[in-house]
Scaffold this motif. Structure first.
Motif, short mmCIF file in Angstrom:
data_model
loop_
_atom_site.label_atom_id
_atom_site.label_comp_id
_atom_site.label_asym_id
_atom_site.label_seq_id
_atom_site.Cartn_x
_atom_site.Cartn_y
_atom_site.Cartn_z
N ALA A 141 40.96 2.07 97.46
CA ALA A 141 41.73 2.50 96.32
C ALA A 141 41.00 2.08 95.00
O ALA A 141 40.09 1.46 94.81
CB ALA A 141 43.00 1.54 96.40
N ASP A 142 41.56 3.01 94.22
CA ASP A 142 41.32 2.73 92.60
C ASP A 142 42.19 1.61 91.88
O ASP A 142 41.61 0.86 91.02
CB ASP A 142 41.36 4.03 91.94
CG ASP A 142 40.60 5.23 92.47
OD1 ASP A 142 39.49 5.00 92.60
OD2 ASP A 142 41.27 6.13 92.67
N THR A 164 43.42 -11.76 97.21
CA THR A 164 42.99 -10.93 98.12
C THR A 164 42.44 -9.80 97.20
O THR A 164 41.12 -9.31 97.45
CB THR A 164 44.00 -10.32 99.02
OG1 THR A 164 44.30 -11.31 99.78
CG2 THR A 164 43.26 -9.30 99.88
N VAL A 165 43.08 -9.54 96.37
CA VAL A 165 42.64 -8.19 95.50
C VAL A 165 41.33 -8.46 94.83
O VAL A 165 40.28 -7.72 94.62
CB VAL A 165 43.59 -7.68 94.43
CG1 VAL A 165 43.07 -6.85 93.76
CG2 VAL A 165 44.93 -7.01 95.31
N SER A 166 41.19 -9.84 94.18
CA SER A 166 40.08 -10.32 93.41
C SER A 166 38.86 -10.40 94.56
O SER A 166 37.69 -9.96 93.82
CB SER A 166 40.33 -11.63 92.79
OG SER A 166 41.40 -11.49 92.01
N GLY A 167 39.13 -10.60 95.66
CA GLY A 167 38.15 -10.88 96.63
C GLY A 167 37.67 -9.54 96.97
O GLY A 167 36.12 -9.37 97.15
N LYS A 172 33.59 -5.67 97.63
CA LYS A 172 33.61 -4.36 98.32
C LYS A 172 34.03 -3.22 97.48
O LYS A 172 33.51 -1.98 97.72
CB LYS A 172 34.62 -4.26 99.63
CG LYS A 172 34.20 -5.22 100.77
CD LYS A 172 32.89 -4.65 101.60
CE LYS A 172 32.69 -5.22 102.75
NZ LYS A 172 31.47 -4.90 103.54
N ASN A 173 34.71 -3.45 96.56
CA ASN A 173 35.21 -2.40 95.48
C ASN A 173 35.31 -2.91 94.12
O ASN A 173 36.31 -3.28 93.63
CB ASN A 173 36.63 -1.84 96.23
CG ASN A 173 36.89 -0.64 95.45
OD1 ASN A 173 36.46 -0.19 94.39
ND2 ASN A 173 38.31 -0.16 95.62
#
Length: 269
Positions: A141-142, A164-167, A172-173
């Motif tokens: 995702a963007d 989780t988003v921060s990780g 990975k992104n």
């Protein structure tokens, strides 16, 4: 290039799938080309778009595990006006099988690389847990849209999701960011709802969408007819709210294209 948005919340029952289906249909109503990806083994988004999950020859499972080209699996949801990469119970086995693959977290991103230019928006409906399927969505995702009810326990779950988003962004992104927080099942008569909403705006500012999704009977009825609410009852409060959300999403995207550093919006209380 199509914008990929993961719609996720590890807490169930917050309107995640409802938001994915109805936002997709509302974006399509503005003449945007939209692909909805159902990453939940329950297949509720698939059924909610009018696609029978029991009658699929291929599903997103085949795309992730067997590397079947996505364009061979995508089906048209004609009533909703969108394309769907559908899901069914087969996807339950995907998490274990993905662990046996190299770079398993990037399976969805790789699958979308050849088709994302064909769409204006790609919305990914994630399962209500932080598992390998959700990780695949976040790596691809963007941005992330987080639907949430304005209640105490929702704030607790939000902290874990943010971590989780921060990780994922750190490892990975790097381009991944929180696109917005969407207040669902909103009842302004409830004092706790108003207080939690105030806290969200105080902490996240313009990341909280101005649009709120109300509790609405027609919104709850629409999935049983295999229709987004705008096709079931376009005059209902739910339909109007999701059209407003689509407009807000488009305006934010267009504003981001014309200025590098977006100025803060005035959040609606």
């Amino acid at each position: 290039m199509g914008k990929i948005l993961a719609i996720t919340n590890q807490k169930g029952g917050v309107g995640k799938t409802t938001s994915c289906v109805n936002l997709a249909a509302s974006l399509a109503a503005t003449r945007r080309k939209v692909l909805l990806i159902d990453l939940d083994p329950q297949g509720n988004a698939t059924m909610g778009c009018g696609v029978d999950k029991h009658d699929l020859e291929l599903s997103v499972y085949d795309v992730l595990v067997h590397r079947t080209p996505a364009q061979d699996v995508i089906v048209a949801a004609e009533e909703a006006g969108i394309a769907v990469l559908p899901s069914n119970g087969d996807l339950t086995a995907a998490e274990v099988e993905l662990l046996e693959q190299v770079d398993s977290e990037s399976s969805l991103r790789q699958a979308l690389a050849s088709i994302r230019d064909e769409y204006d928006f790609i919305l990914v409906d994630c399962p209500p847990s932080l598992n390998m399927l959700t990780v695949n969505a976040l790596v691809a995702a963007d941005g992330v849209i987080i639907p949430m009810q304005c209640e105490y326990y929702a704030l607790e779950g939000l902290a874990a999701l943010m971590e989780t988003v921060s990780g994922i962004a750190a490892t990975k992104n790097p381009g991944l960011q929180i696109e917005g927080l969407l207040r669902t099942m909103y009842d302004p008569r409830n004092s706790l709802t108003v207080e939690v909403s105030r806290q969200l705006i105080g902490h996240f500012g313009n990341k909280v969408y101005r649009t709120v999704i109300p509790r609405n009977v027609r919104l709850a009825e629409a999935p049983s007819h295999g229709l987004p609410v705008m096709k079931y009852d376009k005059h209902s409060r739910g339909a109007v709210a999701y059209l407003a959300l689509a407009g807000e999403l488009i305006r934010r995207q267009e504003a981001g294209k014309v200025r590098k550093t977006p100025e803060p919006e005035t959040a609606m209380r």
